[in-house]
Design a protein around this motif. Sequence first.
Motif, PDB file in Angstrom:
ATOM      1  N   UNK A 132      -3.622  -0.479  -4.601  1.00 25.79           N
ATOM      2  CA  UNK A 132      -2.925  -1.400  -3.707  1.00 25.79           C
ATOM      3  C   UNK A 132      -2.607  -2.658  -4.504  1.00 25.79           C
ATOM      4  N   UNK A 133      -1.730  -3.495  -3.968  1.00 25.65           N
ATOM      5  CA  UNK A 133      -1.393  -4.724  -4.676  1.00 25.65           C
ATOM      6  C   UNK A 133      -0.986  -5.800  -3.682  1.00 25.65           C
ATOM      7  N   UNK A 134      -0.702  -6.973  -4.211  1.00 21.82           N
ATOM      8  CA  UNK A 134      -0.187  -8.097  -3.430  1.00 21.82           C
ATOM      9  C   UNK A 134       1.041  -8.614  -4.157  1.00 21.82           C
ATOM     10  N   UNK A 135       2.167  -8.653  -3.446  1.00 23.13           N
ATOM     11  CA  UNK A 135       3.442  -9.027  -4.050  1.00 23.13           C
ATOM     12  C   UNK A 135       4.291  -9.798  -3.043  1.00 23.13           C
ATOM     13  N   UNK A 136       5.341 -10.474  -3.518  1.00 23.31           N
ATOM     14  CA  UNK A 136       6.325 -11.033  -2.586  1.00 23.31           C
ATOM     15  C   UNK A 136       7.058  -9.897  -1.882  1.00 23.31           C
ATOM     16  N   UNK A 137       7.760 -10.175  -0.800  1.00 22.53           N
ATOM     17  CA  UNK A 137       8.503  -9.121  -0.097  1.00 22.53           C
ATOM     18  C   UNK A 137       9.439  -8.370  -1.031  1.00 22.53           C
ATOM     19  N   UNK A 138       9.475  -7.044  -0.868  1.00 22.74           N
ATOM     20  CA  UNK A 138      10.257  -6.205  -1.772  1.00 22.74           C
ATOM     21  C   UNK A 138      11.687  -5.979  -1.354  1.00 22.74           C
ATOM     22  N   UNK A 139      12.057  -6.411  -0.144  1.00 23.91           N
ATOM     23  CA  UNK A 139      13.425  -6.187   0.308  1.00 23.91           C
ATOM     24  C   UNK A 139      13.761  -4.710   0.304  1.00 23.91           C
ATOM     25  N   UNK A 140      14.834  -4.357  -0.395  1.00 29.84           N
ATOM     26  CA  UNK A 140      15.276  -2.961  -0.469  1.00 29.84           C
ATOM     27  C   UNK A 140      14.859  -2.295  -1.775  1.00 29.84           C
ATOM     28  N   UNK A 141      13.765  -2.738  -2.363  1.00 29.05           N
ATOM     29  CA  UNK A 141      13.303  -2.141  -3.617  1.00 29.05           C
ATOM     30  C   UNK A 141      13.058  -0.647  -3.434  1.00 29.05           C
ATOM     31  N   UNK A 142      13.312   0.163  -4.471  1.00 32.71           N
ATOM     32  CA  UNK A 142      13.121   1.616  -4.358  1.00 32.71           C
ATOM     33  C   UNK A 142      11.718   1.973  -3.893  1.00 32.71           C
ATOM     34  N   UNK A 143      11.641   2.953  -2.994  1.00 29.34           N
ATOM     35  CA  UNK A 143      10.353   3.432  -2.519  1.00 29.34           C
ATOM     36  C   UNK A 143      10.011   2.992  -1.117  1.00 29.34           C
ATOM     37  N   UNK A 144      10.748   2.008  -0.607  1.00 31.30           N
ATOM     38  CA  UNK A 144      10.434   1.542   0.744  1.00 31.30           C
ATOM     39  C   UNK A 144      10.784   2.610   1.775  1.00 31.30           C
ATOM     40  N   UNK A 145      11.865   3.337   1.519  1.00 33.24           N
ATOM     41  CA  UNK A 145      12.262   4.433   2.397  1.00 33.24           C
ATOM     42  C   UNK A 145      11.829   5.743   1.761  1.00 33.24           C
ATOM     43  N   UNK A 146      10.903   6.443   2.398  1.00 34.93           N
ATOM     44  CA  UNK A 146      10.381   7.696   1.865  1.00 34.93           C
ATOM     45  C   UNK A 146      11.401   8.799   2.125  1.00 34.93           C
ATOM     46  N   UNK A 147      11.649   9.635   1.114  1.00 40.01           N
ATOM     47  CA  UNK A 147      12.599  10.733   1.267  1.00 40.01           C
ATOM     48  C   UNK A 147      12.041  11.984   0.610  1.00 40.01           C
ATOM     49  N   UNK A 148      12.485  13.165   1.038  1.00 42.09           N
ATOM     50  CA  UNK A 148      11.996  14.416   0.436  1.00 42.09           C
ATOM     51  C   UNK A 148      12.240  14.474  -1.068  1.00 42.09           C
ATOM     52  N   UNK A 201       0.844  -1.197   0.000  1.00 43.17           N
ATOM     53  CA  UNK A 201       0.000   0.000   0.000  1.00 43.17           C
ATOM     54  C   UNK A 201       0.880   1.248   0.000  1.00 43.17           C
ATOM     55  N   UNK A 202       0.284   2.382  -0.355  1.00 41.36           N
ATOM     56  CA  UNK A 202       0.995   3.657  -0.260  1.00 41.36           C
ATOM     57  C   UNK A 202       1.387   3.897   1.195  1.00 41.36           C
ATOM     58  N   UNK A 209       5.692   0.597  -8.231  1.00 42.13           N
ATOM     59  CA  UNK A 209       5.766   2.027  -8.497  1.00 42.13           C
ATOM     60  C   UNK A 209       4.401   2.687  -8.533  1.00 42.13           C
ATOM     61  N   UNK A 210       3.423   2.020  -9.134  1.00 40.40           N
ATOM     62  CA  UNK A 210       2.067   2.569  -9.185  1.00 40.40           C
ATOM     63  C   UNK A 210       1.465   2.661  -7.786  1.00 40.40           C
ATOM     64  N   UNK A 211       1.715   1.646  -6.969  1.00 46.76           N
ATOM     65  CA  UNK A 211       1.257   1.696  -5.578  1.00 46.76           C
ATOM     66  C   UNK A 211       1.959   2.831  -4.840  1.00 46.76           C
ATOM     67  N   UNK A 212       3.251   2.986  -5.099  1.00 50.60           N
ATOM     68  CA  UNK A 212       4.041   4.027  -4.446  1.00 50.60           C
ATOM     69  C   UNK A 212       3.510   5.422  -4.749  1.00 50.60           C
ATOM     70  N   UNK A 213       2.861   5.564  -5.906  1.00 53.32           N
ATOM     71  CA  UNK A 213       2.284   6.853  -6.292  1.00 53.32           C
ATOM     72  C   UNK A 213       0.850   7.015  -5.800  1.00 53.32           C
ATOM     73  N   UNK A 214       0.353   6.045  -5.043  1.00 56.38           N
ATOM     74  CA  UNK A 214      -0.989   6.151  -4.490  1.00 56.38           C
ATOM     75  C   UNK A 214      -2.093   5.803  -5.468  1.00 56.38           C
ATOM     76  N   UNK A 224       6.011   3.184  -0.457  1.00 51.93           N
ATOM     77  CA  UNK A 224       5.109   2.067  -0.228  1.00 51.93           C
ATOM     78  C   UNK A 224       5.440   1.391   1.093  1.00 51.93           C
ATOM     79  N   UNK A 225       4.477   0.639   1.580  1.00 49.81           N
ATOM     80  CA  UNK A 225       4.662  -0.142   2.803  1.00 49.81           C
ATOM     81  C   UNK A 225       4.066  -1.523   2.582  1.00 49.81           C
TER      82      UNK A 225
END
Length: 228
Positions: free
Chosen positions: A151-167, A83-84, A143-148, A174-175
């Motif tokens: 929602x989706x269902x996926x395997x664990x993303x590990x360190x995929x981009x977007x897990x850590x939100x930054x300015x 989810x976002x 990426x689409x989920x990350x943009x709000x 996403x979470x």
Amino acid sequence: MVRGRISVAFQHTFGEATLPLLISAFRSRHPGAVFTLSQGSRNACLEELAAGEADLALTAPVGADGTHLQSAPLYREPLRLVVHHSHPLAGRQSAALPDIRTEPFVALEPGYGMRSLTDALFREAGYRPRIAFESQDSHTVRGLVSAGLGVSILPPGGDAPGRTVSPETGNLGWAEVPLDSPLAFREVGLSWRRRKTGAEPVPVRLFRDMVVGEGPQLLAGLVRQRTG
């Protein structure tokens, strides 16, 4: 040490770590082995295998054993709700499929392994999701989920981009939330064609035997890292 060509068809999600780890382990023993790689959906990988265009197929779900096909599981990993980062479900200890009944859903296209798994999850929940987007790639889904946008269902993303939100990325992020369902997992495995004794090329047989015999242990650290 053997020389020869090994053709492997595999789903996109296994190209970042799973298959490279297995090839690296084999090449350390047989540096003369040459690999031909083909990426695609689960259905496409198994079709290549059946047609003789690939020696082996790495898929999830694992191909079913049959008259012409044999398979072995390597590992199992959970499926999670994605989810976002600002979604009301983000940060929850767990979620159930009824929690997203009215949400737009971002899916993989039919023919992809994750699509068959999510279809089964929604059948168990007793409803069809409202599909907002279909993609051929889990990175695009995330990426689409990350943009709000759903929602989706996926395997664990590990360190995929977007897990850590930054300015720098604005409101992208996403979470993952554990899913409360006995079907919320995928099993990854290797499939190969049944052949007459002695008909299988030696390099293919040796790689297959290594993956089936040692793969679960070789990949255990990766699985822990991704699911931790």
